[in-house]
Design a protein around this motif. Structure first.
Motif, PDB file in Angstrom:
ATOM      1  N   GLN A 132       0.822  -1.210   0.000  1.00 30.86           N
ATOM      2  CA  GLN A 132       0.000   0.000   0.000  1.00 30.86           C
ATOM      3  C   GLN A 132       0.863   1.271   0.000  1.00 30.86           C
ATOM      4  N   ILE A 133       1.959   1.242   0.754  1.00 33.37           N
ATOM      5  CA  ILE A 133       2.873   2.394   0.756  1.00 33.37           C
ATOM      6  C   ILE A 133       3.489   2.570  -0.629  1.00 33.37           C
ATOM      7  N   ALA A 134       3.897   1.453  -1.247  1.00 31.44           N
ATOM      8  CA  ALA A 134       4.466   1.519  -2.594  1.00 31.44           C
ATOM      9  C   ALA A 134       3.442   2.064  -3.581  1.00 31.44           C
ATOM     10  N   GLY A 135       2.168   1.717  -3.372  1.00 37.71           N
ATOM     11  CA  GLY A 135       1.118   2.260  -4.227  1.00 37.71           C
ATOM     12  C   GLY A 135       0.985   3.760  -4.080  1.00 37.71           C
ATOM     13  N   GLU A 136       1.152   4.259  -2.863  1.00 43.11           N
ATOM     14  CA  GLU A 136       1.114   5.712  -2.645  1.00 43.11           C
ATOM     15  C   GLU A 136       2.276   6.403  -3.350  1.00 43.11           C
ATOM     16  N   ALA A 137       3.402   5.680  -3.492  1.00 45.80           N
ATOM     17  CA  ALA A 137       4.591   6.245  -4.153  1.00 45.80           C
ATOM     18  C   ALA A 137       4.715   5.712  -5.581  1.00 45.80           C
ATOM     19  N   ARG A 138       3.580   5.551  -6.244  1.00 50.56           N
ATOM     20  CA  ARG A 138       3.571   4.871  -7.545  1.00 50.56           C
ATOM     21  C   ARG A 138       4.297   5.642  -8.648  1.00 50.56           C
ATOM     22  N   TRP A 139       4.536   6.933  -8.450  1.00 51.41           N
ATOM     23  CA  TRP A 139       5.211   7.718  -9.490  1.00 51.41           C
ATOM     24  C   TRP A 139       6.722   7.749  -9.311  1.00 51.41           C
ATOM     25  N   ARG A 140       7.241   6.924  -8.446  1.00 50.40           N
ATOM     26  CA  ARG A 140       8.691   6.895  -8.193  1.00 50.40           C
ATOM     27  C   ARG A 140       9.460   6.491  -9.446  1.00 50.40           C
ATOM     28  N   LYS A 141      10.723   6.898  -9.496  1.00 48.09           N
ATOM     29  CA  LYS A 141      11.566   6.604 -10.644  1.00 48.09           C
ATOM     30  C   LYS A 141      12.441   5.377 -10.426  1.00 48.09           C
ATOM     31  N   GLN A 142      12.666   5.027  -9.158  1.00 49.15           N
ATOM     32  CA  GLN A 142      13.590   3.934  -8.862  1.00 49.15           C
ATOM     33  C   GLN A 142      13.163   3.214  -7.588  1.00 49.15           C
ATOM     34  N   SER A 143      13.347   1.888  -7.592  1.00 46.93           N
ATOM     35  CA  SER A 143      13.094   1.084  -6.403  1.00 46.93           C
ATOM     36  C   SER A 143      14.282   0.149  -6.184  1.00 46.93           C
ATOM     37  N   MET A 144      14.636  -0.049  -4.920  1.00 43.61           N
ATOM     38  CA  MET A 144      15.716  -0.974  -4.568  1.00 43.61           C
ATOM     39  C   MET A 144      15.249  -1.879  -3.443  1.00 43.61           C
ATOM     40  N   LEU A 145      15.532  -3.162  -3.559  1.00 43.22           N
ATOM     41  CA  LEU A 145      15.159  -4.132  -2.546  1.00 43.22           C
ATOM     42  C   LEU A 145      16.402  -4.880  -2.091  1.00 43.22           C
ATOM     43  N   PHE A 146      16.627  -4.891  -0.778  1.00 43.64           N
ATOM     44  CA  PHE A 146      17.770  -5.595  -0.190  1.00 43.64           C
ATOM     45  C   PHE A 146      17.255  -6.668   0.759  1.00 43.64           C
ATOM     46  N   SER A 147      17.865  -7.841   0.686  1.00 46.32           N
ATOM     47  CA  SER A 147      17.421  -8.949   1.506  1.00 46.32           C
ATOM     48  C   SER A 147      18.601  -9.865   1.795  1.00 46.32           C
ATOM     49  N   ALA A 148      18.528 -10.557   2.950  1.00 49.52           N
ATOM     50  CA  ALA A 148      19.582 -11.521   3.281  1.00 49.52           C
ATOM     51  C   ALA A 148      19.486 -12.751   2.387  1.00 49.52           C
ATOM     52  N   THR A 149      18.306 -13.002   1.842  1.00 46.60           N
ATOM     53  CA  THR A 149      18.115 -14.113   0.919  1.00 46.60           C
ATOM     54  C   THR A 149      17.125 -13.699  -0.162  1.00 46.60           C
ATOM     55  N   LEU A 150      17.342 -14.209  -1.358  1.00 49.02           N
ATOM     56  CA  LEU A 150      16.424 -13.935  -2.469  1.00 49.02           C
ATOM     57  C   LEU A 150      15.667 -15.195  -2.869  1.00 49.02           C
ATOM     58  N   SER A 151      15.816 -16.256  -2.079  1.00 54.02           N
ATOM     59  CA  SER A 151      15.256 -17.541  -2.484  1.00 54.02           C
ATOM     60  C   SER A 151      13.788 -17.721  -2.101  1.00 54.02           C
TER      61      SER A 151
END
Length: 407
Positions: A169-188
Motif C-alpha cells: 500500500q505504501i508503494a502504491g502511494e509512491a507509484r510515481w517513483r523513478k527507482q526502487s531498490m530491494l535488499f534482503s539476506a536471501t532472495l530464495s
C-alpha cells in the motif's frame, strides 16, 4: 576508492570521516547501477556495508537533481525495526554531513506530535517502519506522491513480521517513483520474489559475496546441555570469564525476565524485548553501545537492526526458530571483518539444529566442553533420511563468486 564511483566530493569526504577507505563488495556492485537509475534487487550478507550501498546513490541523485518544489520528501527507506531505522538514520546524517540534504526517522513508540513536526519539515530522505508510516498516510499527515526513490531494506524480515500488505500500500502511494531498490539476506523465498516482481521494474539482480577481508571471522561452537540449570551454569561461565561485549539471545519474554532476574545483580547488563517503550529501548542500546553495560539480553526482535561495533560474543541461550535467524543472530559479532565468537547452548530437544545449521551455513558446527561443566548425557542419535539414488553424474557447481545479471 569511493571517488572512482563518481560520487561528489562532499559525500566522499563524509565517508572518509566515517572510516571507510575502500568500497565493500556490495557497494562496488550496487552503487554504479543504482546511480544509473536502475532498479536493484540485491542479496548481501549482514555487516558488509549494504546501508551505504543504497544511501550513497540516493544522496548523489538528490544532489544532482535539486528539488523542483519546495518542501517535498523525495526518497523513502522502509525498514522492519525501530533499531534499524535509527541506525540507518544515523548513517544517513553522517553521509549528508557536508551537504544541505536532510533526513528524518519515523518509527512506532514516538509521540505523534513529534512525528507530525518532522513530516511537516519535509526532509529530503525519510526512513520509516511500515506500520507507523502507514498510520500517518491514512491520517493524511504524510504524502508519498513526490517520492522518487524507494528502498526496502531487509525485505525478508518485513515479510516475516507481516508487513507485506502495508508495504504494497505504501508503494502504491509512491507509484510515481523513478527507482526502487530491494535488499534482503536471501532472495530464495517466494515472498521476496513476489515483492520483487510487484515492486521492481526490470531490476538488476546482485548477489554480493564478501571478499575474504570483509567476511566475518566468527568462531562457532555449541555446548550440549543436560537441562536449564546446566545451561545457566555455562552461560555464567562465559559471562564471568571471557566476554568483553556480549549479546545473549533467548526465545521468549518469559525466559528473558527469568534470566534478567538471575543475572542483574551479578553483571552490568541491559535487556531488549518487543512491546518496550521506545525511550527504554534507546536507553538500553545507548548503554550497551557506550560500554556502560557489557551484556545485552534480548529476544529475536533485535536479531536484526543492531549494529554495535566490537561485540565479542553472541550466546544463543535458546536456539532460534530457523537457521536463517541463527545466521542473523551471530551476524551481530564478527562484523566487517572483525573477529567474533558465537556460542550455542543446546538441549537434547534442540539438537536437530546442529545438522540444519551446518547445512545452511555450509560451515562446521562442532561441540565443546568445559572442565567441571561437562554434560552427563550423550548427544541424541538423529535418524537420517535415506536419499534416492541419483542417476547419472552430478555436475559440479562453482560456488563463492559474485554474480551480477540483468533479468
Amino acid at each position: 576508492m569511493f571517488a572512482e564511483l563518481e560520487l561528489d566530493d562532499e559525500l566522499c569526504r563524509a565517508v572518509a570521516e566515517m572510516g571507510f577507505a575502500q568500497p565493500t563488495s556490495v557497494q562496488s556492485l550496487v552503487i554504479p547501477d543504482a546511480m544509473e537509475g536502475h532498479d536493484i534487487l540485491a542479496c548481501a550478507p549482514t555487516g558488509t556495508g549494504k546501508t551505504a550501498a543504497f544511501l550513497l546513490p540516493i544522496c548523489q541523485y538528490l544532489l544532482d537533481n535539486p528539488k523542483r518544489t519546495e518542501g517535498s520528501t523525495r526518497a523513502l527507506v522502509l525498514v522492519p525495526t525501530r533499531e534499524l531505522a535509527n541506525q540507518v538514520g544515523e548513517q544517513a546524517r553522517a553521509i549528508m554531513k557536508y551537504t544541505d540534504l536532510t533526513c528524518g526517522v519515523i518509527t512506532g513508540g514516538i509521540n505523534y506530535g513529534t512525528d507530525k513536526a518532522l513530516l511537516g519539515s519535509r526532509p529530503d530522505l525519510l526512513i520509516a517502519t511500515p506500520g507507523r508510516l502507514f498510520e500517518h498516510i491514512e491520517k493524511e499527515d504524510c504524502d508519498c506522491r513526490d517520492i522518487e526513490s524507494l528502498v526496502l531494506d531487509e525485505a525478508d524480515r518485513m515479510l516475516d513480521m507481516g508487513f507485506s500488505s502495508i508495504v504494497y500500500q505504501i508503494a502504491g502511494e509512491a507509484r510515481w517513483r523513478k527507482q526502487s531498490m530491494l535488499f534482503s539476506a536471501t532472495l530464495s523465498s517466494h515472498g521476496v520474489r513476489n515483492f520483487a516482481a510487484e515492486l521492481l521494474k526490470d531490476p538488476i539482480e546482485i548477489n554480493a559475496v564478501s571478499s575474504r577481508k570483509e567476511k566475518a571471522k566468527t568462531l562457532q561452537w555449541y555446548h550440549l546441555c543436560d537441562d536449564l540449570t546446566h545451561k545457566e551454569a555455562l552461560l555464567e561461565h562465559y559471562l564471568s570469564n571471557n566476554v568483553e561485549s556480549c549479546i545473549v539471545f533467548v526465545k521468549t519474554r518469559e525466559r528473558l525476565h527469568l534470566l534478567k532476574d538471575k543475572l542483574a545483580n551479578k553483571y552490568q547488563m541491559v535487556y531488549l524485548q518487543g512491546e518496550m517503550p521506545q525511550d527504554k529501548r534507546n536507553e538500553a542500546l545507548a548503554k550497551f553501545k557506550s560500554g556502560d553495560a557489557k551484556i545485552l539480553l534480548c529476544t529475536d526482535v533485535a536479531a536484526r537492526g543492531i549494529d554495535v561495533p566490537n561485540v565479542s560474543h553472541v550466546i544463543n541461550f535458546d536456539m532460534p526458530r530457523g537457521a536463517d535467524v541463527y545466521l542473523h543472530r551471530i551476524g551481530r559479532t564478527g562484523r566487517a571483518g572483525a573477529k567474533g565468537t558465537a556460542v550455542s547452548l543446546i538441549e537434547a530437544h534442540d539438537y536437530i539444529w546442529v545438522g540444519k545449521i551446518e547445512r545452511y551455513t555450509k560451515e562446521s558446527f562442532k561441540p565443546r566442553v568445559i572442565d567441571g561443566l561437562k554434560p552427563k548425557n550423550k548427544a541424541p542419535k538423529l535418524v537420517k533420511k535415506s536419499k534416492p539414488k541419483s542417476k547419472g553424474k552430478r555436475k559440479n557447481k562453482a560456488l563463492g563468486t559474485n554474480k551480477r545479471k540483468k533479468k
